[in-house]
Design a protein around this motif. Structure first.
Motif, PDB file in Angstrom:
ATOM      1  N   ARG A   3       0.846  -1.204   0.000  1.00  0.00           N
ATOM      2  CA  ARG A   3       0.000   0.000   0.000  1.00  0.00           C
ATOM      3  C   ARG A   3       0.875   1.245   0.000  1.00  0.00           C
ATOM      4  N   ARG A   4       1.933   1.234   0.795  1.00  0.00           N
ATOM      5  CA  ARG A   4       2.874   2.359   0.825  1.00  0.00           C
ATOM      6  C   ARG A   4       3.492   2.570  -0.563  1.00  0.00           C
ATOM      7  N   ALA A   5       3.860   1.512  -1.244  1.00  0.00           N
ATOM      8  CA  ALA A   5       4.463   1.623  -2.573  1.00  0.00           C
ATOM      9  C   ALA A   5       3.491   2.280  -3.560  1.00  0.00           C
ATOM     10  N   VAL A   6       2.232   1.893  -3.525  1.00  0.00           N
ATOM     11  CA  VAL A   6       1.247   2.513  -4.406  1.00  0.00           C
ATOM     12  C   VAL A   6       1.040   3.964  -3.992  1.00  0.00           C
ATOM     13  N   PHE A   7       0.923   4.210  -2.702  1.00  0.00           N
ATOM     14  CA  PHE A   7       0.633   5.530  -2.146  1.00  0.00           C
ATOM     15  C   PHE A   7       1.718   6.543  -2.500  1.00  0.00           C
ATOM     16  N   GLU A   8       2.968   6.200  -2.299  1.00  0.00           N
ATOM     17  CA  GLU A   8       4.025   7.190  -2.490  1.00  0.00           C
ATOM     18  C   GLU A   8       4.987   6.867  -3.620  1.00  0.00           C
ATOM     19  N   GLU A   9       5.525   5.680  -3.661  1.00  0.00           N
ATOM     20  CA  GLU A   9       6.524   5.394  -4.690  1.00  0.00           C
ATOM     21  C   GLU A   9       5.938   5.459  -6.101  1.00  0.00           C
ATOM     22  N   THR A  10       4.677   5.038  -6.270  1.00  0.00           N
ATOM     23  CA  THR A  10       4.031   5.065  -7.584  1.00  0.00           C
ATOM     24  C   THR A  10       3.193   6.326  -7.784  1.00  0.00           C
ATOM     25  N   SER A  11       2.352   6.663  -6.809  1.00  0.00           N
ATOM     26  CA  SER A  11       1.414   7.778  -6.964  1.00  0.00           C
ATOM     27  C   SER A  11       1.974   9.114  -6.478  1.00  0.00           C
ATOM     28  N   HIS A  12       3.001   9.078  -5.658  1.00  0.00           N
ATOM     29  CA  HIS A  12       3.659  10.304  -5.156  1.00  0.00           C
ATOM     30  C   HIS A  12       2.686  11.211  -4.396  1.00  0.00           C
ATOM     31  N   HIS A  13       1.805  10.597  -3.624  1.00  0.00           N
ATOM     32  CA  HIS A  13       0.764  11.320  -2.890  1.00  0.00           C
ATOM     33  C   HIS A  13       1.356  12.426  -2.004  1.00  0.00           C
ATOM     34  N   ILE A  14       2.327  12.097  -1.186  1.00  0.00           N
ATOM     35  CA  ILE A  14       2.922  13.082  -0.276  1.00  0.00           C
ATOM     36  C   ILE A  14       3.689  14.136  -1.057  1.00  0.00           C
ATOM     37  N   LEU A  38      -6.251  18.157  -6.669  1.00  0.00           N
ATOM     38  CA  LEU A  38      -7.205  17.055  -6.755  1.00  0.00           C
ATOM     39  C   LEU A  38      -7.092  16.311  -8.077  1.00  0.00           C
ATOM     40  N   ALA A  39      -6.962  17.039  -9.157  1.00  0.00           N
ATOM     41  CA  ALA A  39      -6.857  16.399 -10.474  1.00  0.00           C
ATOM     42  C   ALA A  39      -5.626  15.496 -10.535  1.00  0.00           C
ATOM     43  N   ARG A  40      -4.524  15.950 -10.003  1.00  0.00           N
ATOM     44  CA  ARG A  40      -3.309  15.140 -10.021  1.00  0.00           C
ATOM     45  C   ARG A  40      -3.468  13.880  -9.179  1.00  0.00           C
ATOM     46  N   LEU A  41      -4.054  14.011  -7.996  1.00  0.00           N
ATOM     47  CA  LEU A  41      -4.241  12.840  -7.141  1.00  0.00           C
ATOM     48  C   LEU A  41      -5.226  11.852  -7.765  1.00  0.00           C
ATOM     49  N   ARG A  42      -6.307  12.364  -8.343  1.00  0.00           N
ATOM     50  CA  ARG A  42      -7.338  11.488  -8.899  1.00  0.00           C
ATOM     51  C   ARG A  42      -6.883  10.732 -10.151  1.00  0.00           C
ATOM     52  N   THR A  43      -5.818  11.165 -10.782  1.00  0.00           N
ATOM     53  CA  THR A  43      -5.307  10.434 -11.946  1.00  0.00           C
ATOM     54  C   THR A  43      -4.147   9.515 -11.574  1.00  0.00           C
ATOM     55  N   SER A  44      -3.834   9.420 -10.301  1.00  0.00           N
ATOM     56  CA  SER A  44      -2.734   8.561  -9.851  1.00  0.00           C
ATOM     57  C   SER A  44      -3.208   7.109  -9.731  1.00  0.00           C
ATOM     58  N   ARG A  45      -2.258   6.211  -9.679  1.00  0.00           N
ATOM     59  CA  ARG A  45      -2.573   4.775  -9.540  1.00  0.00           C
ATOM     60  C   ARG A  45      -3.337   4.495  -8.242  1.00  0.00           C
ATOM     61  N   GLU A  46      -3.077   5.279  -7.218  1.00  0.00           N
ATOM     62  CA  GLU A  46      -3.778   5.089  -5.942  1.00  0.00           C
ATOM     63  C   GLU A  46      -5.294   5.148  -6.127  1.00  0.00           C
ATOM     64  N   TRP A  47      -5.761   6.014  -7.018  1.00  0.00           N
ATOM     65  CA  TRP A  47      -7.206   6.187  -7.204  1.00  0.00           C
ATOM     66  C   TRP A  47      -7.841   5.004  -7.926  1.00  0.00           C
ATOM     67  N   ASP A  48      -7.033   4.072  -8.450  1.00  0.00           N
ATOM     68  CA  ASP A  48      -7.585   2.825  -8.989  1.00  0.00           C
ATOM     69  C   ASP A  48      -8.241   2.014  -7.878  1.00  0.00           C
ATOM     70  N   TYR A  49      -7.891   2.320  -6.633  1.00  0.00           N
ATOM     71  CA  TYR A  49      -8.397   1.584  -5.477  1.00  0.00           C
ATOM     72  C   TYR A  49      -9.534   2.310  -4.752  1.00  0.00           C
ATOM     73  N   VAL A  50      -9.995   3.432  -5.292  1.00  0.00           N
ATOM     74  CA  VAL A  50     -11.083   4.187  -4.659  1.00  0.00           C
ATOM     75  C   VAL A  50     -12.414   3.684  -5.212  1.00  0.00           C
ATOM     76  N   GLU A  51     -13.295   3.218  -4.309  1.00  0.00           N
ATOM     77  CA  GLU A  51     -14.608   2.753  -4.764  1.00  0.00           C
ATOM     78  C   GLU A  51     -15.726   3.737  -4.450  1.00  0.00           C
ATOM     79  N   ARG A  52     -15.468   4.667  -3.541  1.00  0.00           N
ATOM     80  CA  ARG A  52     -16.461   5.703  -3.243  1.00  0.00           C
ATOM     81  C   ARG A  52     -15.735   6.981  -2.851  1.00  0.00           C
ATOM     82  N   GLU A  53     -16.162   8.075  -3.464  1.00  0.00           N
ATOM     83  CA  GLU A  53     -15.597   9.389  -3.153  1.00  0.00           C
ATOM     84  C   GLU A  53     -16.680  10.435  -3.346  1.00  0.00           C
ATOM     85  N   VAL A  54     -16.850  11.279  -2.348  1.00  0.00           N
ATOM     86  CA  VAL A  54     -17.808  12.380  -2.414  1.00  0.00           C
ATOM     87  C   VAL A  54     -17.022  13.670  -2.188  1.00  0.00           C
ATOM     88  N   ASP A  55     -17.267  14.658  -3.035  1.00  0.00           N
ATOM     89  CA  ASP A  55     -16.559  15.938  -2.975  1.00  0.00           C
ATOM     90  C   ASP A  55     -17.543  16.994  -2.459  1.00  0.00           C
TER      91      ASP A  55
END
Length: 179
Positions: free
Chosen positions: A102-113, A157-174
């Protein structure tokens, strides 16, 4: 650990400008939102309530934490008259991954931080964990920013939502707010 409740209804410090279902079902419409420490009296007129807890940083390494602390502004700045509450639920596939994956997807791949750091101090943020509280969302993400920083927030938001991490989001409300 601090427990926080987000209560939507007819009263509250923040005006709800819009509620948009990004993925999955939305939340009921409401006029106002109150952010308060738990426990708090529950109003039967509430459209919905979400609770979360601040907790230890699960996917953050020491150097990243130091970088965040160095530039993270406090919530409640007078000029930050815009806010967003974005509740998120991740898929079972996400939770089935071991912590290091999960950490690898979160930061190493998606660069969330790393991406988030680019928008500090303009956008203050706080993450609340809800999954272990039996809430309908896994995370409640809270952001505050000045009206002049709204386009920067949209870009974040646009950058985060196009990251690999968002492949794992099943529900999101803005949920967008102002005061």
């Amino acid at each position: 650990m601090a427990l926080t409740r987000f209560t939507a209804g007819a009263t509250g410090t923040w005006q709800i400008d819009r509620i948009l279902a990004v993925t999955g079902p939305s939340l009921a419409t409401a006029e106002r939102l109150e952010v308060s420490a738990l426990p708090r009296t529950v109003s039967p007129e509430s459209a919905w309530m979400l609770s979360g807890a601040t907790s230890y940083k699960r996917y953050t390494e020491r150097s990243e934490q130091a970088a965040l602390v160095a530039v993270q502004p406090a919530l409640g700045r007078p000029e930050a008259r815009c806010a967003a509450l974005i509740p998120i639920t991740k898929t079972a596939r996400w939770w089935d991954l071991p912590q290091d994956e999960r950490r690898a997807v979160f930061e190493e791949t998606s660069h969330h931080i790393a991406v988030g750091l680019e928008y500090l101090p303009a956008v203050a943020r706080q993450l609340y964990h809800s999954r272990d509280l039996g809430e309908p969302f896994d995370f409640l993400t809270w952001f505050e920013y000045a009206a002049g920083d709204a386009s920067a927030f949209e870009e974040l938001l646009a950058r985060l939502r196009t990251s690999r991490e968002w492949d794992y989001v099943e529900r999101e409300v803005d949920i967008r707010l102002s005061r």
